[in-house]
Design an enzyme around this catalytic site. Structure first.
Site, short mmCIF file in Angstrom:
data_model
loop_
_atom_site.label_atom_id
_atom_site.label_comp_id
_atom_site.label_asym_id
_atom_site.label_seq_id
_atom_site.Cartn_x
_atom_site.Cartn_y
_atom_site.Cartn_z
N ARG A 15 -2.29 4.83 -3.29
CA ARG A 15 -2.90 3.50 -3.43
C ARG A 15 -2.07 2.47 -2.66
O ARG A 15 -2.51 1.93 -1.65
CB ARG A 15 -2.99 3.14 -4.93
CG ARG A 15 -3.99 2.04 -5.25
CD ARG A 15 -3.45 0.64 -5.10
NE ARG A 15 -2.20 0.45 -5.84
CZ ARG A 15 -1.35 -0.53 -5.59
NH1 ARG A 15 -1.61 -1.43 -4.66
NH2 ARG A 15 -0.21 -0.63 -6.27
N ASP A 16 -0.85 2.25 -3.08
CA ASP A 16 -0.01 1.21 -2.46
C ASP A 16 0.26 1.53 -0.98
O ASP A 16 0.27 0.65 -0.13
CB ASP A 16 1.32 1.14 -3.23
CG ASP A 16 1.95 -0.24 -3.22
OD1 ASP A 16 1.62 -1.02 -2.32
OD2 ASP A 16 2.78 -0.53 -4.09
N HIS A 206 8.45 -1.23 -10.72
CA HIS A 206 7.85 -0.95 -9.41
C HIS A 206 8.63 -1.78 -8.38
O HIS A 206 8.44 -3.00 -8.29
CB HIS A 206 6.38 -1.37 -9.51
CG HIS A 206 5.55 -1.23 -8.27
ND1 HIS A 206 4.50 -0.34 -8.19
CD2 HIS A 206 5.59 -1.86 -7.07
CE1 HIS A 206 3.92 -0.44 -7.00
NE2 HIS A 206 4.57 -1.36 -6.31
N HIS A 208 10.03 -2.73 -4.57
CA HIS A 208 9.89 -2.65 -3.11
C HIS A 208 11.25 -2.94 -2.48
O HIS A 208 12.08 -3.63 -3.05
CB HIS A 208 8.85 -3.65 -2.61
CG HIS A 208 7.44 -3.17 -2.81
ND1 HIS A 208 6.59 -2.91 -1.77
CD2 HIS A 208 6.74 -2.88 -3.92
CE1 HIS A 208 5.42 -2.50 -2.23
NE2 HIS A 208 5.48 -2.47 -3.55
N CYS A 239 2.91 -4.98 0.24
CA CYS A 239 1.82 -5.87 -0.17
C CYS A 239 1.16 -6.44 1.07
O CYS A 239 1.83 -7.03 1.92
CB CYS A 239 2.39 -6.99 -1.03
SG CYS A 239 1.16 -8.24 -1.42
N ASN A 248 7.76 0.99 -0.90
CA ASN A 248 8.26 1.29 -2.25
C ASN A 248 9.50 2.16 -2.15
O ASN A 248 9.88 2.62 -1.06
CB ASN A 248 7.19 2.08 -3.01
CG ASN A 248 5.99 1.24 -3.37
OD1 ASN A 248 5.96 0.62 -4.41
ND2 ASN A 248 5.00 1.21 -2.50
ZN ZN Z 1 3.69 -2.20 -4.57
#
Ligand code: ZN
Length: 312
Positions: A15-16, A206, A208, A239, A248
């Protein structure tokens, strides 16, 4: 060091990571990666996001992908921005839904053109339909540790959003350092505040790595008692609303460090390194993950995979 015996990683590259790509990655290749994650023992995957295909063409295959993922032991979460997305995710047999709001008004406005209160109110319908279908919901809080528009984010603002998620029935709260502004002391303060004020809340961190602090932040959270983290294969991600957002924490780097420290992740290091290398090959460019380049610590394994470093 006071360390937990085991940690659960939630894999977010599908997803990310795939969201942050410039181009659409074909579904077959996404599935190849998810299959390799499954083989490595990953148990939680955030597989996609049910967003408008116009707004996010990179994930326009969400329903098709969910229909074809290997089901066996894996729990698949899908991010949903609105009720329509939630309905589609449930129809596609997502095991969990993830909703997202920013910790600051400025970032939420930029991200979804709504106030925080408007976003949370809109989630009521998502929580209702999820409850009807017995699908758990996770509430994520973007820019929890710093915002590119506002700067510092008071811990109390994040706690307030977490409370409203939990009161709506969320099973977990993700605290996302969307722009990599967290530092180990801020992480300790945040985790401490949650332990004091919401001691039963299940929190997932989470991180980054925009400023190189993500692994230090993970260690800081770990020593403060956190046992759930989001990571992305190869260190993918970023993002799309933050210029030059970095990825990440690389899953394979985290598995390496934790397993070397005697913390069980349930993930096979060699298999997750193979998965990261496969991802890099598919994408055709170098990813930030380090352990896939250097290999495991065991000299027998490392020699076979990347050669022995000749210099200093
Ligand atoms: Zn993220």
């Amino acid at each position: 060091m006071n360390l937990p015996p085991e940690v659960t990683l939630r894999e977010v590259a599908p997803r990310d990571g795939f969201l942050s790509l410039r181009d659409f990655l074909p579904t077959d290749q996404k599935l190849q990666i998810i299959e390799s994650l499954a083989q490595a023992g990953i148990s939680h995957i955030e597989a996609t996001s049910f967003v408008s295909s116009k707004a996010v063409p990179q994930l326009r295959d969400a329903a098709d992908l969910m229909a074809r993922v290997p089901r066996n032991h894996i729990n698949y979460a899908a991010m949903v921005p609105n009720l329509t997305g939630a309905q589609h995710a449930i129809a596609a047999k997502a095991d969990q839904l993830v909703v997202l709001v920013s910790a600051t008004e400025a970032h939420n406005k930029k991200n979804v053109r709504r106030s925080i209160a408007e976003s949370l109110a809109e989630f009521d319908a998502i929580f209702a339909v999820a409850k009807e279908n017995k699908i758990p919901v996770i509430g994520a809080v973007a820019v929890s540790f710093g915002c590119p528009y506002q700067g510092d984010v008071p811990e109390t603002d994040v706690i307030r959003i977490a409370e409203s998620y939990l009161s709506r029935g969320a099973i977990s709260v993700i605290l996302a350092d969307t722009t990599g502004m967290a530092t180990p002391d801020r992480v300790q303060r945040m985790v401490g505040q949650f332990q004091d004020r919401l001691p039963r809340a299940d929190i997932i961190l989470h991180f980054h790595n925009n400023r190189g602090t993500a692994m230090a932040n993970l260690l800081s959270a770990l020593t403060a008692g956190t046992t759930r983290f989001d990571t992305a294969l190869g260190g993918m991600g970023g993002c799309p609303y933050v210029p030059q957002a970095a990825g990440n924490l690389p899953t394979e780097d985290v598995v390496y460090m934790l397993e070397e420290m005697g913390i069980n992740t349930g993930i096979d290091l060699e298999a997750i390194i193979r998965a990261a290398r496969l991802l890099q090959k598919i994408l055709g460019y170098e990813l930030p993950g380090q352990v896939m380049k250097s290999g495991p610590r065991d000299p027998k394994l490392a020699a076979g995979t990347c050669g022995i470093d000749q210099g200093f």
